[in-house]
Design an enzyme around this catalytic site. Sequence first.
Site, short mmCIF file in Angstrom:
data_model
loop_
_atom_site.label_atom_id
_atom_site.label_comp_id
_atom_site.label_asym_id
_atom_site.label_seq_id
_atom_site.Cartn_x
_atom_site.Cartn_y
_atom_site.Cartn_z
N ASP A 1 2.66 0.62 9.76
CA ASP A 1 2.25 2.01 9.97
C ASP A 1 3.47 2.91 10.18
O ASP A 1 4.52 2.45 10.64
CB ASP A 1 1.34 2.04 11.22
CG ASP A 1 0.49 3.29 11.26
OD1 ASP A 1 0.41 4.01 10.24
OD2 ASP A 1 -0.10 3.57 12.31
N GLY B 1 3.93 7.75 6.58
CA GLY B 1 3.68 9.19 6.42
C GLY B 1 4.53 10.00 7.39
O GLY B 1 5.18 10.98 6.99
N ASN C 1 -8.74 3.66 3.57
CA ASN C 1 -7.67 4.51 3.01
C ASN C 1 -8.11 5.28 1.76
O ASN C 1 -7.44 6.23 1.35
CB ASN C 1 -6.42 3.68 2.68
CG ASN C 1 -5.63 3.27 3.91
OD1 ASN C 1 -4.94 2.26 3.91
ND2 ASN C 1 -5.73 4.05 4.98
N ARG D 1 2.45 -4.55 14.67
CA ARG D 1 2.10 -3.20 14.18
C ARG D 1 3.24 -2.25 14.50
O ARG D 1 3.65 -2.13 15.66
CB ARG D 1 0.82 -2.69 14.82
CG ARG D 1 0.47 -1.29 14.29
CD ARG D 1 -0.87 -0.77 14.73
NE ARG D 1 -1.17 0.46 14.00
CZ ARG D 1 -2.37 0.84 13.61
NH1 ARG D 1 -3.41 0.11 13.88
NH2 ARG D 1 -2.53 1.98 12.96
N GLU E 1 -1.33 -13.36 18.75
CA GLU E 1 -0.50 -12.58 19.67
C GLU E 1 -0.23 -11.23 19.00
O GLU E 1 0.01 -11.18 17.79
CB GLU E 1 0.82 -13.31 19.94
CG GLU E 1 0.65 -14.61 20.68
CD GLU E 1 0.11 -14.44 22.10
OE1 GLU E 1 0.45 -13.43 22.76
OE2 GLU E 1 -0.66 -15.31 22.55
C1 FPP Z 1 0.67 3.21 6.63
O1 FPP Z 1 1.39 4.37 6.91
C2 FPP Z 1 0.91 2.77 5.25
C3 FPP Z 1 -0.03 2.68 4.29
C4 FPP Z 1 -1.45 2.97 4.55
C5 FPP Z 1 0.28 2.32 2.89
C6 FPP Z 1 1.37 1.31 2.69
C7 FPP Z 1 1.56 1.09 1.25
C8 FPP Z 1 2.72 0.77 0.64
C9 FPP Z 1 3.98 0.58 1.38
C10 FPP Z 1 2.79 0.70 -0.86
C11 FPP Z 1 2.09 -0.37 -1.58
C12 FPP Z 1 2.16 -1.75 -1.04
C13 FPP Z 1 2.71 -2.86 -1.61
C14 FPP Z 1 2.26 -4.18 -1.16
C15 FPP Z 1 3.77 -2.85 -2.62
P1 FPP Z 1 0.64 5.74 7.14
O2 FPP Z 1 0.57 6.47 5.84
O3 FPP Z 1 -0.66 5.52 7.80
O4 FPP Z 1 1.64 6.47 8.08
P2 FPP Z 1 1.32 7.55 9.23
O5 FPP Z 1 0.53 6.82 10.28
O6 FPP Z 1 2.67 7.95 9.70
O7 FPP Z 1 0.55 8.66 8.58
#
Ligand code: FPP
Length: 250
Positions: free
Chosen positions: A30, A33, A78, A194, A213
């Site tokens: 996480d 963004g 998502n 996380r 854990e």
């Molecule tokens: C969480 O951050 C991230 C995601 C929901 C997407 C992650 C996806 C990738 C890195 C790309 C594709 C994956 C692979 C396996 C190549 P967030 O957007 O929720 O961040 P925030 O909490 O700061 O808004």
Amino acid sequence: MSSIWENKQTISGHIASPIDLPRHVAIIMDGNGRWALKKGLPRTEGHKAGVEKIRMISKVLGEAGVKFVTIYAFSTENWSRPKSEVLGIMGILEEVIETETERLHQNGVRIIHLGRSDRLAKKLRTSVNHAQELTKHNQSMTLCIAFDYGGRAEILRAIKQIMADGISRKEIGETLLNKYLYTHNIPDPDLIIRTGGEKRLSNFLLWQSAYSELYFTPVHWPDLEPKQIIEALNEFASRRRRFGSLEKDF
Ligand code: FPP
């Protein structure tokens, strides 16, 4: 001994024994963004930076001797993000699968997709199937990519399939239910990490995390460094896992 264990003393100043190493580490990556917004970039740039981190962190875990790594890349929830972001993540996954599969295969990594594939674009679905097929006999490490994955949906799907298979009530137990999950043949995660500061599971591996854990770090996923992963492994090694029973000296 693998290089990470030789180096880790200088990284963390505290050594975890490989005996205490988690077999399966699952990661909620996480903060992509927020990382991007902090830099004045579109959120998709955060996801691109996140991919670099997947590469680096899975290498660190592999060198440490972790045999199973699961990353939560896209949840069933998502889909409700803006279309541009959803398309951005799909595009990144497609590109990554295409460019990385061969390298992962050469390194003996088995790729497994956890989640629904029927809602993925046909091209992406084909690439994912190809990656799984090509790497299915590899043994150095298993990399599970949870994509269009939700823990509740996974359990419901299992129940529906059990019913469709006409399994009798007395045959239904934990072992049988395990067989109907996306993670059949994958051990439950010992450690769930996380990043990004939130302290929740967000529908990730709900059945499988019963005795995992949990390790939370405020660091945004693209900023995560190997030393923080080593810290998580060391903390895991220092915890006492009782699986609901009492310790012998109690
Ligand atoms: C969480 O951050 C991230 C995601 C929901 C997407 C992650 C996806 C990738 C890195 C790309 C594709 C994956 C692979 C396996 C190549 P967030 O957007 O929720 O961040 P925030 O909490 O700061 O808004």
